[in-house]
Design a protein around this motif. Structure first.
Motif, short mmCIF file in Angstrom:
data_model
loop_
_atom_site.label_atom_id
_atom_site.label_comp_id
_atom_site.label_asym_id
_atom_site.label_seq_id
_atom_site.Cartn_x
_atom_site.Cartn_y
_atom_site.Cartn_z
N GLY A 40 3.61 11.01 3.24
CA GLY A 40 4.13 10.00 2.33
C GLY A 40 4.90 8.88 2.98
N ASP A 41 5.22 9.02 4.27
CA ASP A 41 5.93 7.97 4.98
C ASP A 41 5.03 6.76 5.20
OD1 ASP A 41 8.33 9.31 5.29
OD2 ASP A 41 7.94 9.93 7.35
N THR A 42 5.63 5.59 5.21
CA THR A 42 4.96 4.39 5.68
C THR A 42 5.24 4.29 7.16
OG1 THR A 42 5.18 3.27 3.56
CG2 THR A 42 4.88 1.87 5.49
N HIS A 43 4.20 4.03 7.95
CA HIS A 43 4.34 3.90 9.40
C HIS A 43 4.02 2.48 9.81
CE1 HIS A 43 3.03 4.31 13.66
NE2 HIS A 43 4.14 5.03 13.70
N LEU A 44 4.91 1.88 10.59
CA LEU A 44 4.75 0.52 11.08
C LEU A 44 5.05 0.49 12.57
CD1 LEU A 44 7.20 -0.91 8.48
CD2 LEU A 44 4.75 -1.16 8.30
N VAL A 45 4.69 -0.59 13.21
CA VAL A 45 5.06 -0.82 14.61
C VAL A 45 5.58 -2.24 14.73
CG1 VAL A 45 4.25 -0.92 16.99
CG2 VAL A 45 3.33 0.82 15.45
N SER A 46 6.73 -2.40 15.35
CA SER A 46 7.31 -3.72 15.63
C SER A 46 7.88 -3.68 17.03
CB SER A 46 8.40 -4.06 14.61
OG SER A 46 8.96 -5.33 14.89
N GLU A 47 7.53 -4.67 17.84
CA GLU A 47 7.99 -4.73 19.23
C GLU A 47 7.66 -3.44 19.99
OE1 GLU A 47 9.44 -7.29 21.05
OE2 GLU A 47 9.00 -8.55 19.31
N GLY A 48 6.56 -2.79 19.61
CA GLY A 48 6.14 -1.57 20.29
C GLY A 48 6.88 -0.32 19.86
N ILE A 49 7.76 -0.44 18.88
CA ILE A 49 8.55 0.69 18.37
C ILE A 49 7.91 1.19 17.09
CG2 ILE A 49 10.81 1.45 17.51
CD1 ILE A 49 10.93 0.56 20.45
N GLY A 50 7.59 2.49 17.03
CA GLY A 50 7.08 3.09 15.80
C GLY A 50 8.22 3.24 14.80
N ILE A 51 7.97 2.85 13.57
CA ILE A 51 8.97 2.91 12.51
C ILE A 51 8.40 3.74 11.37
CG2 ILE A 51 10.30 1.55 10.84
CD1 ILE A 51 9.75 -0.90 12.67
N SER B 161 10.47 6.29 4.27
CA SER B 161 10.01 7.14 3.16
C SER B 161 9.51 6.26 2.02
CB SER B 161 11.15 8.03 2.67
OG SER B 161 12.10 7.26 1.97
N GLU B 162 8.69 6.85 1.19
CA GLU B 162 8.13 6.14 0.03
C GLU B 162 9.23 5.55 -0.84
OE1 GLU B 162 5.45 4.52 -2.56
OE2 GLU B 162 4.93 5.50 -0.68
N GLY B 163 10.31 6.29 -1.03
CA GLY B 163 11.40 5.83 -1.89
C GLY B 163 12.24 4.71 -1.31
N ASN B 164 12.11 4.47 -0.01
CA ASN B 164 12.92 3.44 0.65
C ASN B 164 12.15 2.16 0.95
OD1 ASN B 164 15.62 4.71 2.60
ND2 ASN B 164 14.73 5.70 0.85
N LYS B 165 10.82 2.22 0.94
CA LYS B 165 10.05 1.08 1.45
C LYS B 165 10.27 -0.20 0.66
CE LYS B 165 5.52 1.71 -0.61
NZ LYS B 165 4.12 1.93 -0.35
N ASP B 166 10.37 -0.14 -0.66
CA ASP B 166 10.58 -1.38 -1.42
C ASP B 166 11.94 -2.01 -1.14
OD1 ASP B 166 8.08 -1.21 -2.55
OD2 ASP B 166 8.78 -0.25 -4.40
N PHE B 167 12.95 -1.18 -0.85
CA PHE B 167 14.28 -1.70 -0.52
C PHE B 167 14.30 -2.42 0.83
CE2 PHE B 167 15.72 1.96 -3.25
CZ PHE B 167 16.20 1.17 -4.29
#
Length: 105
Positions: free
Chosen positions: A50-61, A64-70
């Motif tokens: 359920g986590d959203t996974h992103l990468v910025s500046e080579g760092i995996g981020i 949680s689903e409940g935090n992504k809109d914030f």
């Protein structure tokens, strides 16, 4: 969605090495306080269902689903608050305490 500045990424990489957290992602969490303002948490963690996974500046981020809109549009930076005092900050347009920088004329 979330951007990490180059300076913050450099510090995160140092923290990964110091804490032997290779292979983990940076988890960003937000909690709304009683006064409506946001309190942020950063730490290293595994990706969960359920986590959203992103990468910025080579760092995996991971977020949680409940935090992504914030956290849409948030920027993680590492800045000097006072001489010799540095820390991570979250610049988040969704945070009620957020103040946009003044526009240049």
């Amino acid at each position: 969605m979330i951007t990490i500045t180059p300076r913050a990424a450099e510090q995160i990489r140092k923290s990964i090495d110091e804490t032997q957290s290779q292979g983990l992602n940076l988890r960003i969490a937000v909690r709304r306080e009683d006064d409506g303002n946001f309190d942020y948490g950063l730490g290293f963690d595994e990706r969960k269902n359920g986590d959203t996974h992103l990468v910025s500046e080579g760092i995996g981020i991971v977020v949680s689903e409940g935090n992504k809109d914030f956290l849409l549009g948030a920027v993680i930076d590492f800045v000097e608050i006072n001489p010799g005092e540095t820390r991570f900050i979250v610049i988040n347009p969704n945070d009620p305490a957020h103040k946009a920088p003044p526009q240049e004329s």
